[in-house]
Design an enzyme around this catalytic site. Structure first.
Site, short mmCIF file in Angstrom:
data_model
loop_
_atom_site.label_atom_id
_atom_site.label_comp_id
_atom_site.label_asym_id
_atom_site.label_seq_id
_atom_site.Cartn_x
_atom_site.Cartn_y
_atom_site.Cartn_z
CG HIS A 194 -5.05 2.22 6.16
ND1 HIS A 194 -3.83 1.76 5.70
CD2 HIS A 194 -5.40 3.27 5.35
CE1 HIS A 194 -3.46 2.50 4.67
NE2 HIS A 194 -4.39 3.40 4.42
CG ASP A 199 -0.89 5.08 3.92
OD1 ASP A 199 -1.30 5.07 2.74
OD2 ASP A 199 -1.38 5.80 4.79
NE ARG A 224 -8.02 2.96 -0.83
CZ ARG A 224 -7.37 3.96 -0.24
NH1 ARG A 224 -7.02 5.02 -0.95
NH2 ARG A 224 -7.07 3.90 1.03
CG HIS A 233 -2.05 0.99 1.10
ND1 HIS A 233 -3.35 0.60 0.86
CD2 HIS A 233 -2.08 2.35 1.16
CE1 HIS A 233 -4.14 1.66 0.80
NE2 HIS A 233 -3.38 2.74 0.98
CG ASN A 266 -5.59 13.08 2.89
OD1 ASN A 266 -5.77 14.27 2.70
ND2 ASN A 266 -5.68 12.19 1.93
CG HIS A 286 -1.24 6.65 -1.90
ND1 HIS A 286 -2.41 6.08 -2.34
CD2 HIS A 286 -1.27 6.57 -0.54
CE1 HIS A 286 -3.13 5.68 -1.30
NE2 HIS A 286 -2.46 5.96 -0.19
#
Length: 303
Positions: A188, A258, A131, A38, A263, A40
């Site tokens: 998560h 992650d 997702r 996971h 955020n 980005h």
């Protein structure tokens, strides 16, 4: 990988922020084939524009910075999750997959009414799932009925469903997600509040879901689900729940950093997150299953 090395990958107009600093070198040596399931990627915006309706604008975190991070951490495989910052234009992830030499795969963001040809094209280019967010602070929630109606078409192209939801929604969404025609990955650890412990009703509901072989869970986000974020305890509460999930469901857990931690209230040290794996999966066989066997089989890296 030095701070200067990574800083050169940042846009010239942006200051070097915490996530661009050198993470610590993990003491834990990861097994060959270890997968970060996971992450980005963001930008560069001149090639991959951000979505006009994005909730926020992240600092650019291109594929080159991600590849450098993984070399530093000892990670050889990865699943990149499309971000709402880029919306449903999945080209930024597709570009990273193509550059990854078969070691990087993806999870897309799509409309529930996506055409079959477009869905097949995503599958052909290395996307293994789609997702949907049910997080008020990120984007408007998807319609669960429409999401479930999409799952038979996901099955036709070999994709799974990935969901990101607020912890309280586990009670409402869980029974509905159980009707999915494809496996469901929960992000998560269901965003439970780790300080509430394993007896909290949201976590108990998550455990009930995971009793079904339809579900997988990402034991990522120990730094997100511990409300004492950034505390000196090293995310003890988050680690405790992750360890519990891996012990209960060793064959259905996945792990990820992650990165670059969008955020968030703070940017954790990715080296610390890797070292936490020694407590989350304390036996070598368990660590190998979590980082190598589970993602290799579920994401089909050798397909």
């Amino acid at each position: 990988m030095t701070t200067a090395d990574i800083a050169t990958l940042a846009p010239k107009h942006a200051p070097v922020r915490t996530y661009l600093e050198r993470p610590s070198k993990p003491a834990l040596r990861l097994p060959p084939g270890a997968c970060d399931s996971h992450v980005h990627v963001f930008g560069p915006a001149d090639r991959f524009p951000y979505a006009p309706d994005r909730p926020s604008t992240p600092i650019e975190a291109p594929k080159e910075a991600l590849f450098a991070l993984h070399r530093h951490l000892g990670i050889s495989r990865c699943v990149i999750v499309q971000s709402v910052a880029h919306g449903m234009d999945n080209r930024v992830v597709a570009d990273a997959i193509a550059a990854g030499g078969g070691r990087y795969l993806g999870v897309a963001l799509v409309r529930t009414d996506i055409g079959n040809a477009e869905l097949q094209a995503l599958a052909n280019s290395g996307f293994r799932g789609v997702r949907f967010n049910f997080m008020r602070h990120i984007a408007a929630s998807a319609d669960i009925a429409a999401v479930l109606a999409l799952t038979p078409r996901l099955a036709q192209v070999g994709m799974h469903l990935q969901v990101h939801f607020e912890s309280a929604l586990v009670h409402e969404l869980g029974p509905q997600l159980a009707r999915s025609a494809v496996p469901v990955v929960i992000d998560h650890m269901g965003r439970v509040d780790a300080r509430e412990g394993a007896a909290h009703h949201d976590y108990v509901a998550l455990l009930r879901l995971l009793e079904s072989p339809l579900f997988r869970v990402k034991v990522s986000g120990i730094d997100r689900i511990d409300a004492q974020l950034g505390a000196a305890d090293g995310y003890d509460a988050g680690i405790a729940l992750a360890r519990d999930l891996v012990a209960r469901f060793p064959e259905r857990c996945l792990w990820g950093t992650d990165w670059p931690h969008p955020n968030h209230t703070h940017i954790p040290d990715d080296g610390v997150l890797v070292d936490a794996l020694a407590r989350i999966a304390p036996a070598p066989a368990l660590l190998e299953q979590l980082l190598v066997r589970n993602p290799a089989e579920f994401y089909r890296f050798d397909a």
